[in-house]
Design a protein around this motif. Structure first.
Motif, short mmCIF file in Angstrom:
data_model
loop_
_atom_site.label_atom_id
_atom_site.label_comp_id
_atom_site.label_asym_id
_atom_site.label_seq_id
_atom_site.Cartn_x
_atom_site.Cartn_y
_atom_site.Cartn_z
N ILE A 251 0.82 -1.21 0.00
CA ILE A 251 0.00 0.00 0.00
C ILE A 251 0.86 1.27 0.00
CG2 ILE A 251 -0.20 0.02 2.53
CD1 ILE A 251 -2.87 1.15 -0.01
N ILE A 252 1.98 1.27 0.70
CA ILE A 252 2.82 2.47 0.78
C ILE A 252 3.43 2.80 -0.58
CG2 ILE A 252 4.78 3.58 1.91
CD1 ILE A 252 2.36 3.10 3.72
N PRO A 253 4.08 1.84 -1.27
CA PRO A 253 4.58 2.15 -2.61
C PRO A 253 3.47 2.55 -3.58
CG PRO A 253 5.59 0.14 -1.77
CD PRO A 253 4.49 0.50 -0.82
N ALA A 254 2.29 1.93 -3.43
CA ALA A 254 1.17 2.27 -4.32
C ALA A 254 0.72 3.71 -4.12
CB ALA A 254 0.00 1.31 -4.08
N LEU A 255 0.67 4.14 -2.87
CA LEU A 255 0.27 5.52 -2.59
C LEU A 255 1.31 6.51 -3.11
CD1 LEU A 255 -1.18 5.21 1.03
CD2 LEU A 255 -2.45 5.63 -1.09
N ILE A 256 2.58 6.12 -3.04
CA ILE A 256 3.64 6.99 -3.56
C ILE A 256 3.50 7.14 -5.08
CG2 ILE A 256 6.14 7.19 -3.90
CD1 ILE A 256 6.49 5.87 -1.14
N ARG A 257 3.22 6.00 -5.76
CA ARG A 257 3.03 6.07 -7.21
C ARG A 257 1.81 6.93 -7.55
NH1 ARG A 257 4.28 0.55 -6.75
NH2 ARG A 257 2.07 -0.02 -6.96
N GLY B 5 2.57 10.55 -7.38
CA GLY B 5 3.31 11.00 -8.55
C GLY B 5 2.41 11.22 -9.75
N ILE B 6 1.47 10.31 -9.96
CA ILE B 6 0.52 10.45 -11.07
C ILE B 6 -0.36 11.69 -10.86
CG2 ILE B 6 -1.50 9.41 -12.18
CD1 ILE B 6 -0.24 6.66 -11.51
N ALA B 7 -0.82 11.90 -9.62
CA ALA B 7 -1.66 13.06 -9.32
C ALA B 7 -0.89 14.36 -9.57
CB ALA B 7 -2.15 13.00 -7.88
N TRP B 8 0.41 14.35 -9.24
CA TRP B 8 1.22 15.54 -9.46
C TRP B 8 1.35 15.85 -10.95
CZ3 TRP B 8 3.02 19.62 -7.04
CH2 TRP B 8 4.03 20.38 -7.64
N GLU B 9 1.56 14.82 -11.76
CA GLU B 9 1.64 15.02 -13.21
C GLU B 9 0.32 15.54 -13.76
OE1 GLU B 9 2.80 11.25 -14.70
OE2 GLU B 9 4.94 11.53 -14.28
N TYR C 85 -0.48 19.18 -15.70
CA TYR C 85 -1.14 19.29 -17.01
C TYR C 85 -2.37 20.19 -16.91
CZ TYR C 85 -3.77 18.16 -21.18
OH TYR C 85 -4.47 18.25 -22.35
N PHE C 86 -3.18 19.99 -15.87
CA PHE C 86 -4.38 20.81 -15.71
C PHE C 86 -4.03 22.29 -15.68
CE2 PHE C 86 -6.79 17.09 -13.73
CZ PHE C 86 -7.66 16.98 -14.79
N TYR C 87 -3.00 22.65 -14.93
CA TYR C 87 -2.69 24.06 -14.79
C TYR C 87 -1.97 24.64 -16.00
CZ TYR C 87 -4.74 24.37 -10.24
OH TYR C 87 -5.67 24.38 -9.23
N MET C 88 -1.38 23.77 -16.82
CA MET C 88 -0.92 24.24 -18.13
C MET C 88 -2.10 24.66 -18.98
SD MET C 88 2.06 21.44 -19.05
CE MET C 88 1.97 21.88 -20.79
#
Length: 288
Positions: free
Chosen positions: A36-42, A45-49, A53-56
């Motif tokens: 669960i911890i590595p999954a949340l980290i991934r 990262g996806i949410a940050w990307e 994009y949204f703010y671009m």
């Protein structure tokens, strides 16, 4: 060689953040997903990307926003073409640039998005901190409510000879000139100056009783180029003059008849014609 200091409150399940770290995450890891911890980290990262994009796209959409001194105006036609995910972020970005950094919820943004897409002129929605969104014809105006000022009222007689009248409520002057020949009006009136107008009053038998004042119930005019009379309220609406500006527009009046809506429209009954002998040239001069 630094000795770390431990905040013992971080070991107590007294706060939500501590309960998540001390109880929920270990439970999920032991009972549901050991990764669960590595999954949340991934996922982070996806949410940050996605956020990047949204703010671009928000930056690209800013062409529909015009920033003024204490407000932002959003073109409603342009906004209608935005995806809600971009539109809501655009609204939130504008509010942050205006000073509202917190307390905006998804409910506020959904309401603002719906208002811009489906609302009618005069509709509004309030946000935290005295901010809000109101519709003004083809625009949605994001604003911050400042200390309200009372509608100004004034009424001054206008003498029909060469003179200058002061209007302190508007920090402006009203200049009157009496001309005899039609061609002389070009010396005083420029097509580019909407604050100067020439009228035929003597031809209508008017020698006095003229006032410069704010609007009153029952005021009307016959707009230049039209034949029927129109209430001044209806004129303001048809000309899309914002409600908050209407009480500051001076009117040149004879009784309840408006001879000139200063800066906007002359009364058709008092236009200068080839038969006019005496011309009253009136100029409104805002003082800086």
């Amino acid at each position: 060689n630094l000795n770390p200091r431990i905040d013992l409150t971080n070991l107590e399940p007294a706060y939500t953040r501590n309960r998540i770290r001390l109880e929920l995450l270990p439970l999920l890891e032991s009972q549901y997903n050991e990764n669960i911890i590595p999954a949340l980290i991934r996922l982070a990262g996806i949410a940050w990307e996605d956020k990047e994009y949204f703010y671009m796209q928000v930056e690209k959409a800013k062409y529909i926003v015009s920033r003024e001194k204490e407000s932002c105006k959003i073109d409603r036609h342009g906004y209608a073409g935005l995806h809600p995910a971009i539109g809501k972020r655009l609204i939130n970005t504008c509010l942050k640039e205006m000073g509202l950094f917190q307390d905006m919820t998804a409910v506020h943004l959904a309401g603002a998005d719906h208002l811009l897409r489906h609302g009618r002129t005069g509709d509004r929605i309030d946000f935290p901190g005295g901010y809000g969104l109101r519709l003004i014809y083809g625009k949605g105006e994001l604003y911050r409510e400042t200390e309200k000022t009372e509608d100004i009222e004034f009424c001054y007689p206008v003498v029909l000879h060469d003179n200058t009248l002061e209007i302190p409520e508007l920090n402006a002057l009203l200049r009157v000139r009496i001309l005899q020949a039609k061609q002389d009006t070009e010396l005083y009136r420029s097509k580019d100056n909407r604050f100067c107008e020439c009228l035929d009053l003597a031809g209508k038998g008017i020698k006095d009783g003229i006032y410069i004042r704010t609007r009153r119930p029952g005021d009307y005019l016959i707009p230049l180029g039209m034949k029927g009379r129109k209430k001044i309220q209806d004129f303001f609406v048809d000309e899309k003059i914002p409600r908050e500006e209407r009480h500051r527009i001076p009117l040149l009046c004879f009784g309840q008849e408006v001879l000139w809506v200063v800066g906007h429209r002359l009364n058709d009954n008092y236009k200068v014609t080839e038969y006019t002998r005496e011309i009253v040239c009136v100029e409104y001069v805002p003082l800086l």
